[in-house]
Write an enzyme that holds these catalytic residues in place. Structure first.
Site, PDB file in Angstrom:
ATOM      1  N   CYS A 140     -13.025  24.849  -2.007  1.00 42.53           N
ATOM      2  CA  CYS A 140     -13.439  26.157  -1.494  1.00 42.53           C
ATOM      3  C   CYS A 140     -14.923  26.159  -1.143  1.00 42.53           C
ATOM      4  O   CYS A 140     -15.345  26.845  -0.209  1.00 42.53           O
ATOM      5  CB  CYS A 140     -13.136  27.237  -2.520  1.00 42.53           C
ATOM      6  SG  CYS A 140     -13.916  26.974  -4.114  1.00 42.53           S
ATOM      7  N   HIS A 465     -14.742  30.375  -8.017  1.00 40.85           N
ATOM      8  CA  HIS A 465     -14.225  30.209  -6.666  1.00 40.85           C
ATOM      9  C   HIS A 465     -15.290  30.651  -5.669  1.00 40.85           C
ATOM     10  O   HIS A 465     -16.019  31.619  -5.909  1.00 40.85           O
ATOM     11  CB  HIS A 465     -12.952  31.047  -6.504  1.00 40.85           C
ATOM     12  CG  HIS A 465     -12.369  31.008  -5.128  1.00 40.85           C
ATOM     13  ND1 HIS A 465     -11.851  29.859  -4.573  1.00 40.85           N
ATOM     14  CD2 HIS A 465     -12.219  31.981  -4.190  1.00 40.85           C
ATOM     15  CE1 HIS A 465     -11.399  30.123  -3.354  1.00 40.85           C
ATOM     16  NE2 HIS A 465     -11.619  31.399  -3.107  1.00 40.85           N
TER      17      HIS A 465
END
Length: 1356
Positions: A140, A465
């Site tokens: 990510c 994330h």
């Protein structure tokens, strides 16, 4: 209406105002309800709730704009919010790219933050115009940066201008080329998300790197370094430095003379501290953090700076000054910190605001201005700016920077939306206002920036994330790029990335998980530099050619995927007629192919085109797990394979088997619901079991009908005296006697094993359990194959280890073994003088050995064990597996019919006889005599000789010849009978063996043993493949291995090797091999093996006052009846030789070791096993004495004492005290003699835990149970009944010193350092891997672009 008109500068009667009511979603026109209150209309007026209003055209006419002068006061109401339809009323051209876009509307979503990072519903590409990126696993961080670079027009356009001129192979390794392709896919693809594997492959990463966690700022630096290296000697060589590189000055300035020593450094990003070290208050905004970044440090006191002009040490300022800023400015908020108290990484979730328009002109000052304003304070050279001036010029945006009136607007903590509040107007009448505001802001210099990317981290310091909020310069809309999803967002979403929360404590963020901005990207506002992304029609010619090539490849991939969707993929098996084993392949065929076409394809895959005609092949359903034939496809040659298999599926519940037959034979019809039976023909006379013959039957058949079917399948003329035995489970043999019972009643299942015997009428008349038939099967059931690794044995090795060679037998496992050549294969010389010189029995063995010219892979080829190629590979399969039958008892060189190993397909099997021919010879004539196949004529002369697999003249240990694959090769001589009574009479040596192994002489004959040597092709290790009865004991196994090792069994040890390659010595020689499975591995190591009454002992040195009190020295063997003095005499020379410790005999003692604790002291005259119990894996301490031994009687007790000094916070070293009488009085007397403390003032406490009973100096005075009056040592609270206890004592008159905080911290740090140094158990943090991009795509090279900073891994 009037308030909205004032806010938006519209005439109140010229527009239509619509309220979107939240409860029912109904739209209410406010113009028609002017007489009602807001609450009556449907406004939410509680708890500062927001409402959505939409401004639209009225009567088909757009709203009329009201001109507002700069002096007109603006409405300060921030609660009115415009909808997205408001932008429809604007007209004109907003094409000036330097103008910052207006604010976006608020959404009607929940006010709580969601992990999806957007309140708007997900939209497809046709709604957003953008494509997402697939997250490989934990990439990510990469996706966020790639989307930011793609949305940067200047970077994307420059990348498109670069032209790749290498080969296709070079393109795979070229980072700019793969990045170029990725950007083209993002711009032109219609897919919702694009993969990044080709780009990461160009980085030199493998699939494991996708699971590594990295920091997005670190990736940015490493990727830019790699791009700069790849762009060398091209037109884009200066691309990174031109766009992202700024300059700053690192200086030290004397405060007395003004002399400045400085150097110029380049920077690609600015790391901003979120919270100063040790402070509980964070910086509230990016501007404040920037001011702190350039705020100088004063060097004074002992840290003064030596000025060369003043020729002395002077006070000085040390700091940084910005010289110029890059076109694209990257700011990193340093939210990851280290807590020195908890020694854990933490994340700082404090609130830090950032503006949409950032004015940095006040950070750049001319040298002349510096000289004028230099007053040697903290504000010189722009290092600290006037707060009020910076507030108006840097924090505010739009018209708020143009006048004092604009400054009266409320600060919205970061992104301020100009005079229109939250309006998203980008109309012609709004643009001049923004331009005027920007001109005011840019009058002081060119460094005015607009925010266009926010890289957000959601999570904690231990994991999280990344995703990105990015503004499109074309329409001013903000989007959330969250891996594969792209959604529109609002300014509400952006404000939530400031961070902050209810908890503001210093350690609150160590355990919290929050969402906040981590890296910001700004673009300089400059009409001459600001660019727009080029469209497809504006692509350079090489990009158009590349795009066309990519589109063609994508079309080919689409067609291939279409073919894959119509392709049936299923496992295909075939019992290869030449390789004599089950071969596994993968059948891939189009679903519309007919069964006949599929059969032809399967025959080609199995390479049977030139071997078996097509009409002799057919496909049937097959269950590999149960080794069962399910059904045949009869009269369906014209049906498609897709119909027969039930369509195209990812997996099937069955497999396919390619059956073959001879031209004159017919295929048997297999109906669903049948049972598969494997018939093994047993020859009782020769004690051989043939290869299996597969038969298909039905569970409803009776035993009589099944017997007739068996006779027909085997070509028997009569079923009289035919015995059938079903093996239901491991070692569960059931004789099929009742002819009227059905197979289901007898216990048949989907796949079964049946043993058939029909030649010995006399044996058939005996009870089954007493027959030879049963004995053969019983041995067959208990025979397994194990692999034994042999040690290197030669004269030099034996002399070095002091091991006597076996006088009766020559060395066979070392270099002198004539059967081994340098390549590890057996000698192939013909029979000659060498054989004639051997003893008679040895000649027989040599003859057998010379004819064993087979590939190692054929010796023991079993799929069930995973064994192949002569390697001992451990298996998890149980011993009752039917897949190992051929390894043990098949006639001839029969390989396992279940071998699926595809890598054995090419093994030459031409020398192997046809198994059907062997079975045919074995079954020649129902009344004829049974002949042994595969023997040479000269074997007749060997029928009365003892044939042993051992190279010795030792007789065979077995009186029955249970054959093995190696014994029954076409070239191997093999007798049909064995000589009875090979073991001879019982002697004294056998008496001793019986005593040590627990095996009775009558059991020895049942211990089947056959061994064949081979060489491991990977390790070149000498190995034995041994077929052995599991009921044999380890003691007898060692005896049988003597001839192969070359030394007596007393001088080698057996180690069992487990699947994880761990080795454990086999010390219990009376144990059998029942726990061993097929292809288990044993390792033989030279060394003295334990005899009866011997125990292996680990000897440690006791160092009572060392940080590590137990130090391992040697392993030794103590025997039953040995005295302690004898043991000391034996181990001291060994310790001197191996450890270099010269220990006098009269200055040492042995004592018991109980885990880490020193225990009972042993006297020299005590005997092991008699006075001192011995156990397996025993451990003992040897303690060096500084004086003559004081411990002379078992009635004495030795204890360790330590003196605690409260006034100095010190512990004295251990002193041993030997008590003649276990009394408190003697203990006090001894302690008084040592310390000089009167007995009445001695307080005693017992040590807690394991030796040396470590206790903190900060807590010892209060945590231990100190006692003044003690009645007995062997009662509470001391419980001293053995040697080795630890006693602390102190003077009750001594007062405890009061420590300062500094002294406590010093003691604590010292103790922590000592404990951490020697602690073997503790928290082990996750191992971090530095992020690297290999510019030559080779991880092993040194030309690597990597970050020099510590990696901050972020979980995905």
């Amino acid at each position: 209406m009037e308030e909205v008109g004032k806010k938006c500068h519209y005439h109140p009667d010229s527009f239509e105002l619509v309220l979107q009511r939240m409860p029912d979603g109904e739209s209410v026109i406010i113009n028609d309800l002017k007489d009602q209150t807001l609450e009556e209309v449907g406004f939410r007026c509680i708890n500062n709730a927001r409402n959505i209003l939409i401004i639209g055209n009225r009567n088909g006419e757009p709203p009329q704009k009201v001109e507002v002068s700069e002096d007109t006061p603006l409405v300060k109401d921030r609660d009115i919010q415009m909808g997205s339809d408001f932008s429809l009323s604007a007209s004109g051209d907003a094409g000036s790219t330097h103008v910052p876009s207006a604010a976006l509307p608020y959404s009607s979503g929940s006010s709580d933050f969601s992990y999806g990072c957007s309140y708007a519903s997900a939209v497809m590409k046709q709604d957003t115009g953008f494509v997402g990126l697939v997250n490989q696993a934990m990439t990510c961080y990469l996706n966020s940066l790639l989307q930011t670079l793609y949305m940067t027009p200047e970077f994307r356009n420059a990348l498109y201008r670069w032209e790749f001129d290498g080969t296709e192979e070079d393109g795979v390794k070229s980072i700019p080329f793969q990045l170029q392709k990725l950007f083209l896919q993002l711009q032109t693809s219609k897919r919702p998300a694009i993969g990044t594997t080709e780009l990461t492959t160009s980085f030199g990463w493998d699939s494991s790197e996708a699971w590594q966690q990295h920091d997005v700022q670190e990736l940015c630096r490493v990727m830019f370094d790699a791009l700069e290296q790849k762009f060398k000697n091209t037109d884009q060589a200066d691309l990174i430095s031109t766009l992202y590189e700024g300059k700053l000055k690192d200086y030290v300035k004397c405060l007395e003379c003004g002399f400045e020593s400085a150097r110029i450094d380049k920077f690609s990003d600015v790391p901003l501290v979120v919270r100063p070290f040790g402070s509980q208050q964070s910086y509230g905004s990016v501007e404040e953090a920037l001011r702190a970044f350039v705020s100088p440090e004063t060097l004074d006191g002992s840290n003064q700076y030596y000025c060369e002009h003043c020729s002395k040490k002077c006070d000085a300022h040390k700091g940084l000054k910005f010289i110029n800023f890059p076109y694209l400015l990257t700011l990193q908020l340093k939210r990851f910190d280290f807590d020195p108290m908890t020694l854990h990484r933490i994340k700082l979730n404090d609130r830090v605001t950032f503006p949409e328009i950032l004015n940095l002109n006040d950070f750049i000052k001319e040298e002349s201005e510096e000289l004028v304003n230099d007053d040697a304070d903290t504000t010189d050279s722009g290092s600290a700016l006037d707060e009020d001036n910076f507030f108006h010029s840097g924090t505010k945006t739009g018209s708020e920077t143009m006048s004092d009136d604009a400054a009266e607007l409320e600060d919205d903590e970061g992104i301020d939306l100009g005079p229109n509040g939250h309006s998203s107007v980008v109309g012609s009448q709004e643009v001049p206002t923004n331009e005027r505001n920007l001109r005011k802001a840019m009058e002081k210099g060119p460094y005015v920036y607009e925010l266009f990317s926010i890289m957000v981290h959601s999570g904690s310091a231990n994991g999280g994330h990344y995703y990105a909020y990015i503004k499109c310069f074309k329409d001013g809309q903000w989007y959330c790029f969250n891996d594969a999803q792209v959604t529109k967002i609002t300014y509400d979403d952006i404000r939530k990335t400031y961070g902050g929360g209810p908890s503001r404590g210093y350690y609150s963020s160590a355990y919290s998980s929050s969402t906040n901005a981590y890296m910001l990207m700004y673009r300089q506002i400059d009409k001459n530099k600001n660019a727009e992304c080029i469209g497809v029609e504006e692509f350079p010619e090489h990009i158009k050619a590349l795009l066309q090539c990519m589109q063609e490849q994508e079309e080919r991939d689409r067609q291939q995927r279409e073919v894959e969707r119509n392709t049936c993929k299923i496992k295909l098996f075939c019992h290869h007629p030449l390789q004599n084993r089950m071969v596994e392949m993968r059948l891939k065929v189009h679903k519309d192919c007919t069964l006949e076409e599929t059969t032809a394809t399967a025959r080609s895959i199995m390479r049977l085109d030139a071997i078996v005609p097509l009409d002799c092949c057919r496909l049937v359903k097959y269950d590999e797990f149960h080794d069962s034939l399910e059904c045949s496809f009869d009269d369906t040659e014209d049906q498609t394979i897709g119909e027969l298999l039930g369509g195209v599926k990812s997996t099937y519940k069955f497999d396919l088997l390619l059956e073959t037959k001879k031209p004159h034979e017919k295929f048997q019809v297999y109906k669903p619901g049948g049972t598969t039976v494997k018939l093994y023909i047993v020859d009782v006379e020769s004690e051989e079991i043939s290869a299996p013959v597969t038969l298909r039957s039905h569970l409803s058949q009776t035993v009589e009908e099944f017997r007739e079917q068996v006779a027909q399948a085997l070509g028997l003329c009569s079923i009289e005296n035919t015995r059938l035995v079903l093996e239901r489970y491991y070692n569960d043999l059931r004789l099929l006697e009742n002819s009227s019972k059905t197979l289901k009643m007898e216990g048949f299942y989907r796949s079964n094993k049946v043993f058939v015997e029909y030649t010995d009428a006399d044996d058939a008349s005996k009870p089954f359990m007493e027959s030879r038939f049963y004995k053969v099967l019983d041995r067959y059931e208990h025979t397994i194959c194990i692999h034994v690794a042999l040690p290197r044995v030669d004269k030099d090795v034996l002399e070095k280890l002091g091991i006597p060679a076996n006088s009766d037998q020559g060395l066979q496992s070392g270099r002198e073994d004539p059967r081994y050549d340098d390549s590890g294969t057996e000698d192939v010389e013909a029979e000659g003088s060498t054989i004639q010189s051997l003893p008679k029995n040895r000649q027989v063995n040599r003859a057998v050995d010379e004819n064993l010219q087979y590939d190692d892979s054929e010796l023991c080829d079993s799929t069930s064990s995973g064994y192949h190629g002569g390697q001992g590979v451990h298996s998890d399969h149980s011993e009752d597996s039917s897949l190992t039958d051929s390894e043990r008892t098949l006639v001839g060189d029969e390989l396992s019919p279940r071998n699926n190993s595809p890598d054995l397909t090419g093994v030459d099997m031409d020398s192997d006889p046809d198994p059907s021919q062997k079975v045919g010879e074995l079954l020649a004539g129902a009344s004829g005599s049974l002949t042994t196949t595969g023997t040479k004529p000269e074997s007749e002369s060997l029928q009365n000789s003892s044939v042993s697999s051992s190279p010795r003249s030792e007789p065979c240990e077995d009186e029955r010849n249970l054959s093995s694959p190696e014994e029954n090769t076409a070239q191997s001589p093999k007798p049909s009978k064995k000589v009875q009574g090979d073991w001879g009479s019982k002697n004294d040596e056998e008496d001793q063996e019986e005593e040590e192994t627990g095996i009775q002489p009558k059991d020895v004959g049942s211990c089947y043993f056959r061994a064949w040597p081979y060489t491991d092709p990977e390790t070149c290790e000498k190995m034995l493949r041994v077929y052995i009865d599991k009921r044999i004991s380890l003691g007898i196994l060692k005896k049988k291995l003597e001839s192969w090792v070359g030394v007596h069994s007393d001088y080698f040890k057996l180690y069992r090797v487990y699947s994880n390659n761990q080795e454990y010595e086999c010390t219990r020689l009376t144990e059998n091999l029942m726990s061993y499975s097929e292809d288990s591995k044993l390792t033989v190591k030279l060394g003295r093996a334990l005899q009866k009454g011997e125990y292996r002992v680990k000897v440690y040195q006791l160092l009572v006052n060392d940080s590590e009190p137990a130090k391992f020295l040697i392993d030794w063997v103590f025997s039953r009846g040995m005295t302690v003095l004898q043991a000391k005499k034996e181990i001291l020379p060994e310790i001197r030789e191996k450890c270099g410790l010269d220990i006098p005999l009269n200055r040492c003692r042995l004592r018991k070791k109980c885990w880490k604790n020193p225990g009972t002291i042993y006297l020299d005259n005590e005997r092991f096993e008699t006075d001192i119990p011995l156990f397996a894996n025993w451990e003992v301490f040897i303690e060096i004495l500084t004086e003559a031994e004081k411990f002379t009687s078992k009635s004495q007790v030795a204890t360790f004492t330590r003196w605690w000094h409260p006034s100095t916070y010190q512990l004295d070293p251990f002193i041993e005290v030997v008590l003649n009488v276990l009394s408190v009085e003697e203990l006090r007397e001894k302690l008084s003699q040592i310390s000089g403390i009167p007995q009445e003032f001695i307080e005693i406490a017992k040590g807690q835990g394991t030796f040396p009973c470590d206790v903190s100096l900060l807590s010892i005075h209060n945590d231990l149970d100190w006692h003044f009056q003690i009645l007995s040592l062997n009662m509470w609270p001391l419980y001293m009944s053995d040697d080795g206890h630890v006693i602390f004592y102190r003077d009750s008159r001594e007062e405890l010193k009061k420590l300062s905080e500094e002294e406590k911290r010093e003691i604590s740090n010292r103790e922590s350092a000592r404990l951490n140094k020697f602690s073997k158990i503790g928290y082990s943090p996750r191992k971090e891997r530095a992020l690297k991009i290999y510019t030559d795509c080779s991880p092993s090279t040194s030309n690597i672009s990597s970050s020099s900073k510590t990696v901050v891994p972020e979980l995905d």
